[in-house]
Design a protein around this motif. Structure first.
Motif, PDB file in Angstrom:
ATOM      1  N   GLU A 107       5.644  65.998  -9.733  1.00 13.29           N
ATOM      2  CA  GLU A 107       6.581  64.879  -9.726  1.00 13.29           C
ATOM      3  C   GLU A 107       7.497  65.023 -10.934  1.00 13.29           C
ATOM      4  OE1 GLU A 107       4.147  61.389  -9.769  1.00 13.29           O
ATOM      5  OE2 GLU A 107       3.705  61.538  -7.634  1.00 13.29           O
ATOM      6  N   THR A 108       8.607  64.345 -10.905  1.00  8.49           N
ATOM      7  CA  THR A 108       9.548  64.407 -12.020  1.00  8.49           C
ATOM      8  C   THR A 108       9.527  63.090 -12.777  1.00  8.49           C
ATOM      9  OG1 THR A 108      10.989  65.930 -10.848  1.00  8.49           O
ATOM     10  CG2 THR A 108      11.978  64.698 -12.650  1.00  8.49           C
ATOM     11  N   CYS A 109       9.335  63.188 -14.068  1.00  6.61           N
ATOM     12  CA  CYS A 109       9.497  62.035 -14.956  1.00  6.61           C
ATOM     13  C   CYS A 109      10.975  62.028 -15.341  1.00  6.61           C
ATOM     14  CB  CYS A 109       8.616  62.173 -16.196  1.00  6.61           C
ATOM     15  SG  CYS A 109       8.966  60.914 -17.452  1.00  6.61           S
ATOM     16  N   PHE A 110      11.718  61.038 -14.876  1.00  4.65           N
ATOM     17  CA  PHE A 110      13.154  61.031 -15.111  1.00  4.65           C
ATOM     18  C   PHE A 110      13.511  60.694 -16.554  1.00  4.65           C
ATOM     19  CE2 PHE A 110      12.668  60.628 -10.533  1.00  4.65           C
ATOM     20  CZ  PHE A 110      13.413  61.734 -10.148  1.00  4.65           C
ATOM     21  N   VAL A 111      12.609  60.049 -17.265  1.00  2.00           N
ATOM     22  CA  VAL A 111      12.811  59.852 -18.698  1.00  2.00           C
ATOM     23  C   VAL A 111      12.707  61.205 -19.406  1.00  2.00           C
ATOM     24  CG1 VAL A 111      11.817  58.839 -20.793  1.00  2.00           C
ATOM     25  CG2 VAL A 111      12.075  57.447 -18.734  1.00  2.00           C
ATOM     26  N   GLY A 112      11.674  61.977 -19.054  1.00  2.00           N
ATOM     27  CA  GLY A 112      11.533  63.313 -19.635  1.00  2.00           C
ATOM     28  C   GLY A 112      12.719  64.190 -19.302  1.00  2.00           C
ATOM     29  N   GLU A 113      13.207  64.090 -18.061  1.00  6.41           N
ATOM     30  CA  GLU A 113      14.366  64.882 -17.658  1.00  6.41           C
ATOM     31  C   GLU A 113      15.594  64.509 -18.493  1.00  6.41           C
ATOM     32  OE1 GLU A 113      16.261  66.066 -13.441  1.00  6.41           O
ATOM     33  OE2 GLU A 113      16.354  63.908 -13.896  1.00  6.41           O
ATOM     34  N   MET A 114      15.795  63.214 -18.715  1.00  9.74           N
ATOM     35  CA  MET A 114      16.929  62.761 -19.511  1.00  9.74           C
ATOM     36  C   MET A 114      16.815  63.285 -20.947  1.00  9.74           C
ATOM     37  SD  MET A 114      18.282  58.839 -19.947  1.00  9.74           S
ATOM     38  CE  MET A 114      18.687  58.692 -18.195  1.00  9.74           C
ATOM     39  N   ARG A 115      15.603  63.268 -21.480  1.00  6.96           N
ATOM     40  CA  ARG A 115      15.389  63.784 -22.839  1.00  6.96           C
ATOM     41  C   ARG A 115      15.645  65.290 -22.894  1.00  6.96           C
ATOM     42  NH1 ARG A 115      12.319  60.262 -26.304  1.00  6.96           N
ATOM     43  NH2 ARG A 115      11.727  58.380 -25.199  1.00  6.96           N
ATOM     44  N   GLU A 116      15.193  66.021 -21.880  1.00  6.36           N
ATOM     45  CA  GLU A 116      15.433  67.472 -21.849  1.00  6.36           C
ATOM     46  C   GLU A 116      16.923  67.782 -21.794  1.00  6.36           C
ATOM     47  OE1 GLU A 116      13.211  69.881 -19.094  1.00  6.36           O
ATOM     48  OE2 GLU A 116      11.463  68.584 -19.286  1.00  6.36           O
ATOM     49  N   GLN A 117      17.665  67.014 -21.003  1.00  8.04           N
ATOM     50  CA  GLN A 117      19.108  67.231 -20.912  1.00  8.04           C
ATOM     51  C   GLN A 117      19.789  66.980 -22.255  1.00  8.04           C
ATOM     52  OE1 GLN A 117      20.138  64.608 -17.686  1.00  8.04           O
ATOM     53  NE2 GLN A 117      19.492  66.082 -16.118  1.00  8.04           N
ATOM     54  N   ALA A 118      19.357  65.929 -22.953  1.00  9.03           N
ATOM     55  CA  ALA A 118      19.926  65.627 -24.274  1.00  9.03           C
ATOM     56  C   ALA A 118      19.617  66.755 -25.249  1.00  9.03           C
ATOM     57  CB  ALA A 118      19.382  64.298 -24.797  1.00  9.03           C
ATOM     58  N   MET A 119      18.384  67.264 -25.218  1.00 10.95           N
ATOM     59  CA  MET A 119      18.015  68.358 -26.124  1.00 10.95           C
ATOM     60  C   MET A 119      18.790  69.631 -25.789  1.00 10.95           C
ATOM     61  SD  MET A 119      16.108  67.156 -28.441  1.00 10.95           S
ATOM     62  CE  MET A 119      15.617  68.679 -29.217  1.00 10.95           C
TER      63      MET A 119
END
Length: 86
Positions: free
Chosen positions: A50-62
């Motif tokens: 599954e995708t954690c969309f908070v984690g995805e948003m953080r990865e994109q920012a990084m």
């Protein structure tokens, strides 16, 4: 500044000890369960991705930050979520 009395400090130290000694740093479950392959296989038939969309948003920012060329300590960087107004 919050001040804790001796009892509160003792409770927090006990919780820290429990979490350090009993909880798996990978999954957060009790190590007597998650480190026992037979128990895990009896309890679960598998896992889904599954995708954690908070984690995805953080990865994109990084990733944007890393691409900016400003990174001096890549293992010390973190992210902060910014709330929308309204």
């Amino acid at each position: 500044m919050v001040e804790w009395d001796e009892t509160e400090r003792a409770w927090m130290l006990a919780l820290q000890t429990y979490e350090t000694a009993r909880k798996c740093p990978v999954c957060g479950m009790d190590i007597t369960f998650c480190h026992d392959q037979e128990k895990v296989h009896r309890a679960f038939k598998g896992a889904d991705v599954e995708t954690c969309f908070v984690g995805e948003m953080r990865e994109q920012a990084m990733r944007r930050f890393a691409d900016s060329g400003e990174v001096k300590a890549p293992n010390s960087q973190t992210t902060k979520l910014n709330m929308r107004n309204g």
